[in-house]
Design a protein around this motif. Structure first.
Motif, PDB file in Angstrom:
ATOM      1  N   LEU A 103      16.871  50.783   9.445  1.00  0.00           N
ATOM      2  CA  LEU A 103      17.908  51.797  10.358  1.00  0.00           C
ATOM      3  C   LEU A 103      16.762  52.330  11.277  1.00  0.00           C
ATOM      4  CD1 LEU A 103      20.108  53.678   7.791  1.00  0.00           C
ATOM      5  CD2 LEU A 103      20.725  52.100   9.419  1.00  0.00           C
TER       6      LEU A 103
ATOM      7  N   ALA B 141      26.451  52.894  10.857  1.00  0.00           N
ATOM      8  CA  ALA B 141      25.906  51.840  10.740  1.00  0.00           C
ATOM      9  C   ALA B 141      26.408  50.866   9.587  1.00  0.00           C
ATOM     10  CB  ALA B 141      24.374  52.252   9.671  1.00  0.00           C
TER      11      ALA B 141
ATOM     12  N   GLN C 249      25.287  46.949  10.544  1.00  0.00           N
ATOM     13  CA  GLN C 249      23.903  47.112  11.055  1.00  0.00           C
ATOM     14  C   GLN C 249      22.911  46.365  10.018  1.00  0.00           C
ATOM     15  OE1 GLN C 249      21.861  50.646  11.790  1.00  0.00           O
ATOM     16  NE2 GLN C 249      20.082  49.384  12.793  1.00  0.00           N
TER      17      GLN C 249
END
Length: 242
Positions: free
Chosen positions: A162, A219, A224
């Protein structure tokens, strides 16, 4: 992946934490003198930090558990997730005492450098199979090290793939709270905390917790954790946070 259910779990956890903090705030207000209230607010600051750290741990653990449950192959995951999932393999490769199975049967010299080469060779022979292994991120990846601040937050984000840049706006408030908590715990903050200063810390703490939940939820929604969705995430995140 049931994003709504995961979000609801995080919301519920955040709700009881806020209720607990407000309960002790009300207790503080019942203390007779202002000096007594200022001293009480030192304990409230420690409580703020403890709940922030606990909630951050829950959010990141939820993220990891959700990814593990998807059982995607390491080759489909982003590089950070794949590396975390294969940490046992890399630990074996780095271990100077690691032995390749049946090494003795090869009748080669008992040489440390040659054994290292043998481990590298074995890794390559299994690389395709390893990359097809389902993602299994270990719990240690989300460790807050009992000292959640900017550096620890960045470590966790990096291990999960991240971008820490998305969280830079909360870092100053996080550092401020962590440093004050440490000062109180170490006996350096002998003076009490004013109501105004406490309320600023409380509001920023609540904002950090909500932001962590929001951004980790995004996310998950944008997947992601997959290698193929990094560009899509970058393109959509600005609209999501508006």
């Amino acid at each position: 992946m049931k994003i709504d259910a995961l979000r609801a779990e995080m919301e519920e956890d955040l709700s009881w934490r806020i209720d607990e903090i407000r309960f002790f705030q009300n207790t503080c207000a019942s203390v007779g003198s202002e000096v007594g209230q200022q001293r009480f607010r030192k304990a409230l600051v420690v409580l703020l930090y403890a709940n922030l750290e606990g909630f951050a741990k829950l959010v990141f653990t939820t993220y990891v558990s959700a990814i593990n449950a998807e059982a995607v192959a390491c080759q489909e995951a982003n590089l950070a997730i794949a590396a975390a999932s294969l940490s046992d393999v890399f630990r074996y490769l780095r271990d100077g005492n690691g032995r390749v199975p049946d090494y003795k049967k090869l009748k080669l010299p008992d040489d440390a450098q040659l054994q290292k080469f043998a481990r590298d060779r074995e890794f390559l022979s299994q690389a395709l199979e390893l990359m097809q292994r389902p993602v299994a991120i270990p719990d240690k990846v989300t460790s807050t090290e009992a000292n959640l601040g900017r550096d620890v937050l960045r470590k966790i984000l990096y291990r999960l793939g991240l971008p820490h840049e998305d969280f830079e706006d909360i870092e100053p408030d996080l550092e401020r709270l962590r440093n004050l908590r440490n000062n109180i715990a170490h006996g350096d903050a002998k003076q009490g905390i004013s109501k105004e200063d406490y309320e600023k810390l409380r509001d920023s703490t609540f904002r950090i917790m909500r932001d962590l939940m929001l951004r980790v939820t995004h996310a998950l929604l944008s997947k992601q954790f997959l290698l193929s969705t990094a560009d899509t995430y970058e393109a959509n995140r600005a609209d999501f946070f508006m």
